[in-house]
Design an enzyme around this catalytic site. Sequence first.
Site, PDB file in Angstrom:
ATOM      1  N   GLU A  43      -5.898   2.676  11.808  1.00 40.09           N
ATOM      2  CA  GLU A  43      -5.091   3.894  11.713  1.00 40.09           C
ATOM      3  C   GLU A  43      -5.959   4.900  10.969  1.00 40.09           C
ATOM      4  OE1 GLU A  43      -3.147   6.312   9.475  1.00 40.09           O
ATOM      5  OE2 GLU A  43      -1.641   4.762   9.037  1.00 40.09           O
TER       6      GLU A  43
ATOM      7  N   CYS B 247      -0.959   9.913   5.505  1.00 39.75           N
ATOM      8  CA  CYS B 247      -1.518  10.081   6.856  1.00 39.75           C
ATOM      9  C   CYS B 247      -0.601  10.934   7.718  1.00 39.75           C
ATOM     10  CB  CYS B 247      -1.811   8.742   7.504  1.00 39.75           C
ATOM     11  SG  CYS B 247      -0.744   7.432   6.992  1.00 39.75           S
TER      12      CYS B 247
HETATM   13  P1  NAP Z   1     -12.829   4.903   4.157  1.00 41.15           P
HETATM   14  O1  NAP Z   1     -14.089   5.602   3.779  1.00 41.15           O
HETATM   15  O2  NAP Z   1     -12.440   4.942   5.566  1.00 41.15           O
HETATM   16  O3  NAP Z   1     -12.984   3.390   3.659  1.00 41.15           O
HETATM   17  C1  NAP Z   1     -11.949   2.434   3.822  1.00 41.15           C
HETATM   18  C2  NAP Z   1     -12.534   1.034   3.908  1.00 41.15           C
HETATM   19  O4  NAP Z   1     -13.373   0.946   5.039  1.00 41.15           O
HETATM   20  C3  NAP Z   1     -13.373   0.671   2.711  1.00 41.15           C
HETATM   21  O5  NAP Z   1     -12.960  -0.611   2.295  1.00 41.15           O
HETATM   22  C4  NAP Z   1     -14.803   0.659   3.221  1.00 41.15           C
HETATM   23  O6  NAP Z   1     -15.614  -0.377   2.751  1.00 41.15           O
HETATM   24  C5  NAP Z   1     -14.638   0.430   4.714  1.00 41.15           C
HETATM   25  N1  NAP Z   1     -15.663   1.182   5.459  1.00 41.15           N
HETATM   26  C6  NAP Z   1     -15.733   2.512   5.583  1.00 41.15           C
HETATM   27  N2  NAP Z   1     -16.787   2.854   6.357  1.00 41.15           N
HETATM   28  C7  NAP Z   1     -17.384   1.704   6.729  1.00 41.15           C
HETATM   29  C8  NAP Z   1     -18.529   1.397   7.505  1.00 41.15           C
HETATM   30  N3  NAP Z   1     -19.273   2.358   8.055  1.00 41.15           N
HETATM   31  N4  NAP Z   1     -18.851   0.106   7.661  1.00 41.15           N
HETATM   32  C9  NAP Z   1     -18.107  -0.856   7.091  1.00 41.15           C
HETATM   33  N5  NAP Z   1     -17.039  -0.633   6.328  1.00 41.15           N
HETATM   34  C10 NAP Z   1     -16.659   0.629   6.151  1.00 41.15           C
HETATM   35  O7  NAP Z   1     -11.606   5.495   3.353  1.00 41.15           O
HETATM   36  P2  NAP Z   1     -11.392   5.785   1.811  1.00 41.15           P
HETATM   37  O8  NAP Z   1     -12.431   5.118   1.003  1.00 41.15           O
HETATM   38  O9  NAP Z   1     -10.027   5.369   1.580  1.00 41.15           O
HETATM   39  O10 NAP Z   1     -11.466   7.360   1.634  1.00 41.15           O
HETATM   40  C11 NAP Z   1     -12.501   8.171   2.128  1.00 41.15           C
HETATM   41  C12 NAP Z   1     -11.933   9.269   3.019  1.00 41.15           C
HETATM   42  O11 NAP Z   1     -11.134   8.705   4.052  1.00 41.15           O
HETATM   43  C13 NAP Z   1     -10.975  10.228   2.323  1.00 41.15           C
HETATM   44  O12 NAP Z   1     -11.625  11.262   1.648  1.00 41.15           O
HETATM   45  C14 NAP Z   1     -10.125  10.720   3.453  1.00 41.15           C
HETATM   46  O13 NAP Z   1     -10.754  11.806   4.089  1.00 41.15           O
HETATM   47  C15 NAP Z   1     -10.054   9.573   4.424  1.00 41.15           C
HETATM   48  N6  NAP Z   1      -8.772   8.830   4.401  1.00 41.15           N
HETATM   49  C16 NAP Z   1      -7.862   9.102   5.366  1.00 41.15           C
HETATM   50  C17 NAP Z   1      -6.643   8.413   5.377  1.00 41.15           C
HETATM   51  C18 NAP Z   1      -5.623   8.684   6.443  1.00 41.15           C
HETATM   52  O14 NAP Z   1      -4.547   8.116   6.362  1.00 41.15           O
HETATM   53  N7  NAP Z   1      -5.878   9.512   7.404  1.00 41.15           N
HETATM   54  C19 NAP Z   1      -6.351   7.466   4.396  1.00 41.15           C
HETATM   55  C20 NAP Z   1      -7.315   7.212   3.411  1.00 41.15           C
HETATM   56  C21 NAP Z   1      -8.516   7.901   3.444  1.00 41.15           C
HETATM   57  P3  NAP Z   1     -16.065  -0.631   1.232  1.00 41.15           P
HETATM   58  O15 NAP Z   1     -14.804  -1.069   0.541  1.00 41.15           O
HETATM   59  O16 NAP Z   1     -17.074  -1.695   1.276  1.00 41.15           O
HETATM   60  O17 NAP Z   1     -16.577   0.650   0.698  1.00 41.15           O
END
Ligand code: NAP
Length: 513
Positions: free
Chosen positions: A257, A293
């Site tokens: 999601e 979200c």
């Molecule tokens: P994220 O960057 O998507 O990371 C979530 C999880 O996915 C983390 O556990 C991360 O691993 C893993 N991950 C991310 N990229 C990866 C990759 N290339 N390869 C392997 N694993 C990967 O989300 P976030 O840390 O929660 O927040 C960052 C940004 O995401 C926010 O600034 C926001 O823009 C967006 N976000 C959107 C929503 C939504 O509902 N739309 C919700 C939350 C966040 P690790 O734990 O190892 O780092």
Amino acid sequence: MITGQNLVGGEWQSNNSSKYFKTSNPKTGKNLSISFEQASEDQTNLAVDSATSVFELYSNTTLKERAQFLGIIQDELKILKPQILYCYQAESSFPEGRAFGEFDRTMDQIDRFIDLLNEGSFLQATIQTQSPDLRKTLVSIGPIVVFGASNFPLAFSTAGGDTISALAAGCPVILKAHPYHAGTSEWVARAINNALIKCDLPLEIFSHLGGQSFTVGSQLVMHPNIKGVGFTGSFKGGKALYDMSQKRIEPIPVFAEMGSINPVFILENKLKSDINLAEILGQSIGLGIGQFCTNPGLIVIHDPREETDFINSLQMKIKELSLGPMVHSQIESNYNQQLIQLKNKKELLQVTASENSCAALGVTSASIFLENLDLAEEVFGPFSLVVQCKESSELLALAAKLPGQLTATILGDINDRNILQKLLPILKEKAGRLLFEGVPTGVAVTQAMQHGGPYPATTDCRFTSVGSDSIYRWLRPLSYQDCPNELLPAALQNENPLQLSRKVDGVFTNSAI
Ligand code: NAP
């Protein structure tokens, strides 16, 4: 006590060669005292191998046993509630009301799955007694990896909807803790581990692994014994994990999601007649400091003569919003960077920022938006873009250009029926949930909820990640042809020992055969 160790196949383990990381308090910026260990590759493999070794046993537990297990998880969460909520507030800075609310929501979600297991019809037992005798039901798919979500440290994380739906489906779970709330996650993992002990179930059913370099998550998704993945987060993260899963020798489903701007369309007569619109939308934009979200990131108004006060009123509301810090400094800096980029596009839109918080509102015209579709990208935080349409044709053209969304909202009154009828078929293709009143924030956890929309909102719009139907992500159909009665699963046996409502030769019945 939490230790920062990993829970590997039921054992809390230390790993001397580990990399360490810390969580921090978003309000003070200070690190919490505990160091968390990144799981090693050996620990990751052991967690998956352990889950694999107990899969058959766990998937064959009765629905009653699984319902009891989920109930004991609730009991253990209640016992650890003070520690969980203390850590939750330290790691997220969310206010007490939100902490208690999210805890209660997590418990309610578990209730929904207990009800589902007690009722049993989700197994979709279908029997055809003519030759050949064919009997179909849903069975568990195997060990699942769940990624904790940063924006919901409880309800979409360790004992959140993904984990509980997978456990209800009879699938062991390996939880990849979100590094922003690793402490909260460990407390909850302890509750699940304690519940396994109390239920005398194999401890290998649930593992909890830490890490923050993408390494652990990637290793888990690539492990050949993993059969499915649940994820909530960024588009970049979800798409990366999905792409990885499709490059495996055996591709697996990744239910990611990802982003959504949840467009709200306000039609001409509604815009003129409803003086409360700015108030309810302003509140919705600020809810959870915009980190939902379902945040309304795009508001499209039909205002042919620019005669309403809606934009001014909404700007005032946004200016007045007083919000706490965002859930993590990284999310806050991503958000601020996106706002700076938008403010630099002065020729495209006007941005009004709040004096008391990080909330902001953009305003632009339909013609500019249609020529700059990158304005449809999610800005994760308390931001929304208002697009003014002079012609209804612009509003319809804009709707047609939008990518897939979790939700789309149409606010119109009886005099807007004509345009509403044209807009509805367009939005039907775009969203997983259509609203005709209110705002998209607030996702009811019920059987009729759909939280999942066409790509890029999610990777598989046929499924939901909220509500009891989310269990179907972890089940697959299996037909038994001419199988001896005693070898059939209970759901399909002649005697109907589970007292299920089954479809037998085209008719729903609770009777034995
Ligand atoms: P994220 O960057 O998507 O990371 C979530 C999880 O996915 C983390 O556990 C991360 O691993 C893993 N991950 C991310 N990229 C990866 C990759 N290339 N390869 C392997 N694993 C990967 O989300 P976030 O840390 O929660 O927040 C960052 C940004 O995401 C926010 O600034 C926001 O823009 C967006 N976000 C959107 C929503 C939504 O509902 N739309 C919700 C939350 C966040 P690790 O734990 O190892 O780092």
